[in-house]
Write a protein that holds these residues in place. Structure first.
Motif, PDB file in Angstrom:
ATOM      1  N   VAL A  96       0.844  -1.193   0.000  1.00 52.63           N
ATOM      2  CA  VAL A  96       0.000   0.000   0.000  1.00 52.63           C
ATOM      3  C   VAL A  96       0.885   1.251   0.000  1.00 52.63           C
ATOM      4  N   LYS A  97       1.935   1.253   0.792  1.00 51.32           N
ATOM      5  CA  LYS A  97       2.854   2.402   0.853  1.00 51.32           C
ATOM      6  C   LYS A  97       3.485   2.677  -0.513  1.00 51.32           C
ATOM      7  N   ASP A  98       3.925   1.624  -1.200  1.00 51.40           N
ATOM      8  CA  ASP A  98       4.518   1.778  -2.537  1.00 51.40           C
ATOM      9  C   ASP A  98       3.528   2.421  -3.501  1.00 51.40           C
ATOM     10  N   THR A  99       2.305   1.931  -3.480  1.00 53.10           N
ATOM     11  CA  THR A  99       1.285   2.444  -4.394  1.00 53.10           C
ATOM     12  C   THR A  99       0.961   3.899  -4.107  1.00 53.10           C
ATOM     13  N   LEU A 100       0.797   4.241  -2.825  1.00 52.80           N
ATOM     14  CA  LEU A 100       0.487   5.634  -2.490  1.00 52.80           C
ATOM     15  C   LEU A 100       1.626   6.570  -2.871  1.00 52.80           C
ATOM     16  N   ALA A 101       2.864   6.121  -2.750  1.00 50.84           N
ATOM     17  CA  ALA A 101       4.008   6.938  -3.181  1.00 50.84           C
ATOM     18  C   ALA A 101       3.974   7.147  -4.690  1.00 50.84           C
ATOM     19  N   ASP A 102       3.674   6.078  -5.434  1.00 47.96           N
ATOM     20  CA  ASP A 102       3.571   6.203  -6.893  1.00 47.96           C
ATOM     21  C   ASP A 102       2.419   7.124  -7.296  1.00 47.96           C
ATOM     22  N   VAL A 103       1.296   7.008  -6.612  1.00 40.76           N
ATOM     23  CA  VAL A 103       0.146   7.870  -6.899  1.00 40.76           C
ATOM     24  C   VAL A 103       0.515   9.328  -6.651  1.00 40.76           C
ATOM     25  N   HIS A 104       1.223   9.587  -5.577  1.00 42.38           N
ATOM     26  CA  HIS A 104       1.660  10.958  -5.287  1.00 42.38           C
ATOM     27  C   HIS A 104       2.529  11.506  -6.420  1.00 42.38           C
ATOM     28  N   ASP A 105       3.485  10.709  -6.862  1.00 46.41           N
ATOM     29  CA  ASP A 105       4.374  11.145  -7.941  1.00 46.41           C
ATOM     30  C   ASP A 105       3.601  11.425  -9.232  1.00 46.41           C
ATOM     31  N   VAL A 106       2.679  10.534  -9.572  1.00 46.22           N
ATOM     32  CA  VAL A 106       1.889  10.695 -10.799  1.00 46.22           C
ATOM     33  C   VAL A 106       0.954  11.900 -10.679  1.00 46.22           C
ATOM     34  N   ARG A 107       0.415  12.104  -9.493  1.00 46.76           N
ATOM     35  CA  ARG A 107      -0.456  13.265  -9.273  1.00 46.76           C
ATOM     36  C   ARG A 107       0.333  14.557  -9.483  1.00 46.76           C
ATOM     37  N   MET A 108       1.561  14.594  -9.001  1.00 45.19           N
ATOM     38  CA  MET A 108       2.401  15.785  -9.159  1.00 45.19           C
ATOM     39  C   MET A 108       2.766  16.028 -10.620  1.00 45.19           C
ATOM     40  N   ASP A 109       2.814  14.954 -11.423  1.00 40.53           N
ATOM     41  CA  ASP A 109       3.071  15.086 -12.863  1.00 40.53           C
ATOM     42  C   ASP A 109       1.831  15.532 -13.626  1.00 40.53           C
ATOM     43  N   GLY A 110       0.661  15.486 -12.995  1.00 38.71           N
ATOM     44  CA  GLY A 110      -0.577  15.883 -13.649  1.00 38.71           C
ATOM     45  C   GLY A 110      -1.209  14.796 -14.494  1.00 38.71           C
ATOM     46  N   SER A 111      -0.847  13.533 -14.243  1.00 46.36           N
ATOM     47  CA  SER A 111      -1.363  12.428 -15.059  1.00 46.36           C
ATOM     48  C   SER A 111      -2.626  11.789 -14.501  1.00 46.36           C
ATOM     49  N   LEU A 112      -3.118  12.275 -13.378  1.00 51.64           N
ATOM     50  CA  LEU A 112      -4.381  11.772 -12.835  1.00 51.64           C
ATOM     51  C   LEU A 112      -5.071  12.886 -12.078  1.00 51.64           C
ATOM     52  N   TRP A 113      -6.348  12.686 -11.848  1.00 55.40           N
ATOM     53  CA  TRP A 113      -7.107  13.627 -11.049  1.00 55.40           C
ATOM     54  C   TRP A 113      -7.990  12.854 -10.093  1.00 55.40           C
ATOM     55  N   GLU A 114      -8.479  13.551  -9.085  1.00 56.55           N
ATOM     56  CA  GLU A 114      -9.262  12.930  -8.029  1.00 56.55           C
ATOM     57  C   GLU A 114     -10.655  13.556  -8.028  1.00 56.55           C
ATOM     58  N   PRO A 115     -11.628  12.915  -8.715  1.00 57.70           N
ATOM     59  CA  PRO A 115     -12.967  13.502  -8.802  1.00 57.70           C
ATOM     60  C   PRO A 115     -13.669  13.581  -7.452  1.00 57.70           C
ATOM     61  N   ARG A 116     -13.280  12.725  -6.538  1.00 59.50           N
ATOM     62  CA  ARG A 116     -13.753  12.792  -5.147  1.00 59.50           C
ATOM     63  C   ARG A 116     -12.688  12.127  -4.285  1.00 59.50           C
ATOM     64  N   SER A 117     -12.773  12.321  -3.026  1.00 57.29           N
ATOM     65  CA  SER A 117     -11.740  11.858  -2.106  1.00 57.29           C
ATOM     66  C   SER A 117     -11.443  10.373  -2.270  1.00 57.29           C
ATOM     67  N   ASP A 118     -10.157  10.071  -2.469  1.00 56.61           N
ATOM     68  CA  ASP A 118      -9.654   8.698  -2.582  1.00 56.61           C
ATOM     69  C   ASP A 118     -10.250   7.916  -3.756  1.00 56.61           C
ATOM     70  N   HIS A 119     -10.610   8.613  -4.815  1.00 58.19           N
ATOM     71  CA  HIS A 119     -11.064   8.010  -6.072  1.00 58.19           C
ATOM     72  C   HIS A 119     -10.311   8.715  -7.196  1.00 58.19           C
ATOM     73  N   LEU A 120      -9.708   7.932  -8.084  1.00 59.28           N
ATOM     74  CA  LEU A 120      -8.793   8.484  -9.092  1.00 59.28           C
ATOM     75  C   LEU A 120      -9.274   8.220 -10.506  1.00 59.28           C
ATOM     76  N   ARG A 121      -8.924   9.136 -11.387  1.00 61.31           N
ATOM     77  CA  ARG A 121      -9.190   8.980 -12.825  1.00 61.31           C
ATOM     78  C   ARG A 121      -7.934   9.366 -13.576  1.00 61.31           C
ATOM     79  N   PRO A 122      -7.626   8.668 -14.659  1.00 60.80           N
ATOM     80  CA  PRO A 122      -6.484   9.090 -15.489  1.00 60.80           C
ATOM     81  C   PRO A 122      -6.850  10.347 -16.279  1.00 60.80           C
ATOM     82  N   VAL A 123      -5.850  11.124 -16.618  1.00 57.87           N
ATOM     83  CA  VAL A 123      -6.077  12.331 -17.417  1.00 57.87           C
ATOM     84  C   VAL A 123      -5.952  11.964 -18.878  1.00 57.87           C
TER      85      VAL A 123
END
Length: 123
Positions: A96-123
């Motif tokens: 879980v820690k690995d995945t959340l770290a990867d999600v953080h990195d991808v979020r900072m790159d702008g490759s995903l968005w969060e339409p609601r809390s803890d739910h993700l969509r690709p850009v």
């Protein structure tokens, strides 16, 4: 532990790598919440034991977070639950820690968005 955490027939089960404490729940995002609570208390990680969900069983066994997120996106109208993504990434050996770290990195790159809390969509 919550009542959800004590369910023996729960489709989502994970455990702490340090203490072997387990959470068993009906929602994958509760596993992420369990991780966050444990992380604050003892800087530990969580590994998946089981994740019984069609999207997880169909998830690719290779590729990064964005690739897996794109593959899972069709299963969910309001975004892929973060817990489902983490369970799918466990098929690639990620905690879980690995995945959340990867999600953080991808979020900072702008490759995903969060339409609601803890739910993700690709850009």
């Amino acid at each position: 532990m919550t009542r959800q955490s004590q369910r023996a027939d729960a489709p989502f089960v994970a455990q702490c790598v340090r203490t072997d404490a387990r959470v068993a729940t009906t929602t994958a995002n509760e596993v992420v919440n369990f991780y966050r609570r444990r992380q604050q208390l003892m800087d530990t990680d969580i590994e998946w034991v089981t994740a019984e969900h069609r999207a997880v069983s169909q998830a690719p066994t290779s590729g990064g977070v964005v690739h897996v997120l794109r593959e899972l996106d069709d299963y969910f109208q309001s975004g892929v639950p973060l817990g489902i993504l983490a369970a799918a990434m466990s098929k690639q050996g990620q905690t879980v820690k690995d995945t959340l770290a990867d999600v953080h990195d991808v979020r900072m790159d702008g490759s995903l968005w969060e339409p609601r809390s803890d739910h993700l969509r690709p850009v």
